[in-house]
Motif scaffolding. Structure first.
Motif, short mmCIF file in Angstrom:
data_model
loop_
_atom_site.label_atom_id
_atom_site.label_comp_id
_atom_site.label_asym_id
_atom_site.label_seq_id
_atom_site.Cartn_x
_atom_site.Cartn_y
_atom_site.Cartn_z
N PRO A 158 -41.20 16.72 128.48
CA PRO A 158 -42.30 15.78 128.26
C PRO A 158 -41.83 14.45 127.68
O PRO A 158 -40.90 14.40 126.88
CB PRO A 158 -43.20 16.52 127.28
CG PRO A 158 -42.30 17.48 126.57
CD PRO A 158 -41.27 17.88 127.58
N MET A 169 -41.32 19.86 121.78
CA MET A 169 -41.21 20.60 123.04
C MET A 169 -40.14 20.00 123.94
O MET A 169 -39.51 20.69 124.73
CB MET A 169 -42.55 20.61 123.76
CG MET A 169 -43.59 21.51 123.14
SD MET A 169 -45.19 21.39 123.98
CE MET A 169 -44.74 21.91 125.62
N GLN A 192 -45.54 17.35 118.09
CA GLN A 192 -45.47 18.63 118.78
C GLN A 192 -44.94 18.46 120.21
O GLN A 192 -44.17 19.28 120.70
CB GLN A 192 -46.84 19.30 118.79
CG GLN A 192 -47.29 19.78 117.43
CD GLN A 192 -48.67 20.41 117.45
OE1 GLN A 192 -49.32 20.48 118.49
NE2 GLN A 192 -49.13 20.87 116.30
N THR A 193 -45.35 17.38 120.87
CA THR A 193 -44.88 17.12 122.22
C THR A 193 -43.39 16.79 122.22
O THR A 193 -42.63 17.26 123.10
CB THR A 193 -45.67 15.97 122.85
OG1 THR A 193 -47.07 16.25 122.80
CG2 THR A 193 -45.26 15.75 124.30
N GLN A 218 -46.10 19.91 131.65
CA GLN A 218 -47.28 19.08 131.88
C GLN A 218 -46.97 18.04 132.96
O GLN A 218 -45.85 17.56 133.05
CB GLN A 218 -47.69 18.37 130.59
CG GLN A 218 -48.14 19.31 129.48
CD GLN A 218 -49.42 20.04 129.83
OE1 GLN A 218 -50.40 19.42 130.25
NE2 GLN A 218 -49.41 21.35 129.68
N TRP A 248 -49.93 15.47 117.24
CA TRP A 248 -49.90 15.74 118.68
C TRP A 248 -48.59 15.22 119.28
O TRP A 248 -47.92 15.91 120.05
CB TRP A 248 -51.10 15.06 119.31
CG TRP A 248 -51.40 15.45 120.73
CD1 TRP A 248 -50.70 16.35 121.51
CD2 TRP A 248 -52.47 14.97 121.54
NE1 TRP A 248 -51.28 16.45 122.75
CE2 TRP A 248 -52.37 15.61 122.80
CE3 TRP A 248 -53.50 14.06 121.31
CZ2 TRP A 248 -53.27 15.36 123.84
CZ3 TRP A 248 -54.38 13.82 122.35
CH2 TRP A 248 -54.27 14.46 123.59
N SER A 255 -50.80 22.85 121.12
CA SER A 255 -50.18 23.72 122.12
C SER A 255 -50.22 25.15 121.61
O SER A 255 -50.39 25.41 120.43
CB SER A 255 -48.73 23.30 122.38
OG SER A 255 -47.94 23.52 121.23
N VAL A 274 -43.54 10.79 125.95
CA VAL A 274 -44.75 10.25 125.32
C VAL A 274 -44.71 8.73 125.39
O VAL A 274 -43.66 8.12 125.18
CB VAL A 274 -44.84 10.70 123.85
CG1 VAL A 274 -46.08 10.09 123.18
CG2 VAL A 274 -44.89 12.22 123.75
N THR A 310 -45.87 12.28 130.19
CA THR A 310 -46.80 13.40 130.25
C THR A 310 -47.91 13.29 129.21
O THR A 310 -48.89 14.00 129.29
CB THR A 310 -46.05 14.72 130.05
OG1 THR A 310 -45.34 14.68 128.81
CG2 THR A 310 -45.05 14.97 131.17
N LEU A 311 -47.72 12.43 128.21
CA LEU A 311 -48.75 12.18 127.20
C LEU A 311 -48.78 10.69 126.93
O LEU A 311 -47.76 10.09 126.57
CB LEU A 311 -48.44 12.95 125.91
CG LEU A 311 -49.40 12.69 124.73
CD1 LEU A 311 -50.82 13.08 125.08
CD2 LEU A 311 -48.94 13.43 123.47
#
Length: 293
Positions: free
Chosen positions: A153, A140, A136-137, A223, A133, A216, A155, A107-108
């Motif tokens: 999510p 989550m 934080q992802t 996402q 970033w 976020s 990465v 998702t990232l």
């Protein structure tokens, strides 16, 4: 025992305790195992098996284990002797023919590289900001009360070939490009070193006086992953061709532009579903009108 001896003894024990406490708390500064399990290190077309081994060792240093190799040049990369302490990690690495396959579930997606002889159209972030970033992802990803298992999510951190780095096409799969600030006279880094620097920054807990940007709103909004974005891009391309906006000969250029545009927009999962329904309805109406002619 003299007062001086008592003081020296106390100082010695205090120093030993501090070293023990420091060692006991050291690993607590790293990300949790569940968070680390949601980050993939992706090496695109690596040429030197020793560099792949060095990247694997850097991953092991910081507790990461998900390594993906895209179209490697050497067939014997799994035997790299530079992977000290990480032979299992190399053996369990996944190999993909294309970058699209490697990041389909993510998702990232963040690419890495320098700005030397490069003018990317993607968003550019310094490594500390990109690391925030990513953290934080990953945080989550552990919010099991707010996210379903299927929407957690993932990465991907992408590293390019030692010869030329990430290509312009590689970057179209990335939400942003992160840059390690280096000296102008030697802007590029060894692949293994670059992986180590990035993973250290991601693992590092910022000091309380550091400015930490928020990416976020604090809510765990699902996402879309790369595969979902690509399905939407394909549907938009079909619609563009149906209304003669562009020919099939321009499909490759349109595809690249759409990949970049959708990642700039950062639509949520619900937004992607709405847009899919919107373009499907347009296509259905166009085809219906043609059949009635």
């Amino acid at each position: 025992m003299s007062p001086l001896s008592v003081q020296a003894c106390a100082s010695k024990h205090s120093s030993s305790f501090q070293r023990f406490a420091c060692k006991a708390n050291y690993n607590k500064k790293l990300l949790t195992p569940e968070q680390r399990a949601h980050l993939d290190v992706v090496l695109v077309s690596p040429r030197n098996p020793l560099n792949i081994g060095a990247a694997a060792r850097a991953m092991a240093n910081f507790g990461f284990s998900r390594l993906s190799i895209v179209a490697p040049y050497a067939e014997n990369w799994m035997e790299a002797k530079s992977a000290v302490g990480a032979p299992e990690l190399l053996r369990h690495a996944k190999v993909y023919a294309t970058l699209a396959e490697a990041v389909a579930h993510c998702t990232l997606v963040l690419g890495t590289g320098s700005l030397d002889k490069r003018k990317p159209v993607q968003r550019i972030e310094t490594l500390p900001v990109a690391a925030t970033w990513i953290r934080q992802t990953l945080e989550m990803a552990t919010a099991t009360d707010a996210l379903t298992r299927s929407s957690k999510p993932h990465v991907a951190l992408i590293f390019g070939s030692e010869k030329h780095g990430l290509t312009s096409d590689d970057l179209t799969w990335c939400h942003a490009l992160t840059v390690i600030e280096t000296h102008d006279e030697q802007p590029s880094m060894n692949l293994g070193q670059a992986v180590a620097v990035c993973l250290y920054e991601i693992s590092r807990i910022p000091h309380t006086n550091e400015a930490v940007p928020a990416f976020s709103s604090g809510t765990a909004t699902p996402q879309p992953d790369t595969e979902q974005l690509d399905r939407l891009a394909g549907l938009i391309e079909e619609t563009m061709e149906a209304v003669n906006y562009s020919t099939r000969g321009l499909r490759s250029a349109n595809g690249s532009a759409l990949r970049i545009l959708l990642r700039r927009m950062m639509p949520g999962d619900a937004d992607v579903r709405r847009m899919m329904g919107f373009f499907r309805r347009i296509l259905w109406q166009l085809r219906r009108n043609r059949s009635n002619v």
